[in-house]
Design an enzyme around this catalytic site. Structure first.
Site, short mmCIF file in Angstrom:
data_model
loop_
_atom_site.label_atom_id
_atom_site.label_comp_id
_atom_site.label_asym_id
_atom_site.label_seq_id
_atom_site.Cartn_x
_atom_site.Cartn_y
_atom_site.Cartn_z
N LEU A 147 31.37 20.03 30.86
CA LEU A 147 32.68 20.39 31.38
C LEU A 147 33.73 19.85 30.42
CD1 LEU A 147 32.38 19.52 35.20
CD2 LEU A 147 32.19 21.78 34.14
N ASP A 148 34.84 20.56 30.31
CA ASP A 148 35.94 20.07 29.48
C ASP A 148 36.41 18.72 30.01
OD1 ASP A 148 35.74 22.54 28.29
OD2 ASP A 148 37.48 23.38 29.33
N LYS A 149 37.02 17.94 29.14
CA LYS A 149 37.54 16.63 29.53
C LYS A 149 38.44 16.74 30.76
CE LYS A 149 40.77 13.07 27.98
NZ LYS A 149 41.69 12.63 26.91
#
Length: 328
Positions: A147-149
């Site tokens: 998942l993106d930050k």
């Protein structure tokens, strides 16, 4: 092949390979693995990250160089391979000896990388779970998908190598269901929409992804859940898993995710008048990228048990959605 060159910031090396007229031509990934004495997996990652170009253009690993081509390779600085367990709070929704399902909070980087040597989800999982699979390598042990930050929600982690391989294969066969909730600026033309547009590194900015013909196939399904004043709440289902896929596809439609600092910075200012004031208030209330991994379902690769998990919107996004609903 040219000797190594340090980049301008001293952060890594650049290599140059020129293909001669009498060179034995092969796929790019195999050619680079041989010429640079790197693993195929390492080369594939460099290509995927947009660090390999020919004539200034990013290419695919299956590309076959031609005589006269000049291949430029950017080798990032090495990252310490010693990952230390760190007592970082993380909610573990499910765990057994094979795998785990965790809730990643927004703002937490998934694995170490240049600029983030520690303080990541992987460091936290090493503390809370102990051993993770080695398939992801030294920097990404156990990471089946990322998942993106700035994205929160459910993530699947492998603790054994054979389980990791099985889960990765299930992902490729689209047997792992991944559902998201996103808020997007403006209003889509349809209640349901499927976007089928290839995604790859933005040739003008390696830190961004973009829709372009040289990218990899990417398919995202969208369904409107709620229509607000100057935004909408969407259910999103991934058919593929490209970097920033949801954000890039929505941005390509002209409806970026609310508070997206990369693909829709300051987008709310474009509405003007009362709509602009409403949009600015929504962005402030969300306080972060309005994207959450809300659903995860898969078959346990060893037991065959059907596992399904749901994650509600975290408080800041939930409160922003309630305000948007009440004021629309």
């Amino acid at each position: 092949m040219s000797p190594p060159e340090s980049d301008a910031e001293g952060a890594g090396e650049r290599r140059r390979i020129e293909i001669g007229e009498d060179a034995a031509l092969d796929r790019l990934d195999r050619l680079l693995a041989e010429r640079l004495s790197l693993s195929r997996a390492r080369v594939a990652q460099l290509i995927s990250d947009g660090r390999v170009t020919i004539g200034g253009q990013a290419v695919r690993k299956r590309h076959r160089p031609r005589p006269g081509d000049r291949i430029e390779i950017e080798l990032p600085p090495p990252v310490s391979t010693r990952l230390e367990p760190e007592d970082i709070p993380v909610e573990i929704r499910y765990a057994d000896d094979d795998l785990a399902v965790v809730e990643k909070p927004a703002g937490l980087v998934v694995h170490p990388a240049p600029g983030h040597p520690g303080g990541t989800l992987v460091n936290a999982l090493l503390f809370h779970l102990g051993g993770l699979s080695s398939i992801g390598g030294d920097r990404r042990p156990g990471v089946v998908h990322r998942l993106d930050k700035d994205t929160s929600g459910l993530m699947l982690v492998a603790r054994r190598d054979e389980v990791h391989r099985a889960l990765s294969a299930a992902l490729r066969r689209r047997e792992v269901e991944r559902g998201y909730v996103a808020a997007t600026w403006g209003h889509l033309d349809e209640e349901r929409l499927t976007v089928d547009r290839p995604i790859g590194r933005d040739p003008r900015d390696r830190k961004r992804m973009a829709v372009h013909e040289a990218g990899r196939p990417a398919v995202t399904h969208f369904k409107r859940l709620e229509r607000w004043n100057a935004a909408e709440l969407l259910a999103v289902r991934l058919a593929t898993g490209r970097t920033h896929q949801i954000r890039v596809h929505l941005g390509s439609l002209g409806h970026p995710v609310v508070a997206d600092p990369i693909y829709g910075p300051d987008w709310e200012r474009g509405f003007g008048g009362a709509g602009g004031r409403w949009a600015e208030a929504l962005r402030r209330r969300a306080g972060r990228l309005f994207l959450h991994a809300a659903h995860l379902a898969f078959e346990h690769p060893r037991t065959g048990e059907a596992l399904s998990f749901a994650s509600p919107l975290p408080p800041p996004l939930l409160e922003a959605a309630e305000w948007a609903r009440a004021t629309s």
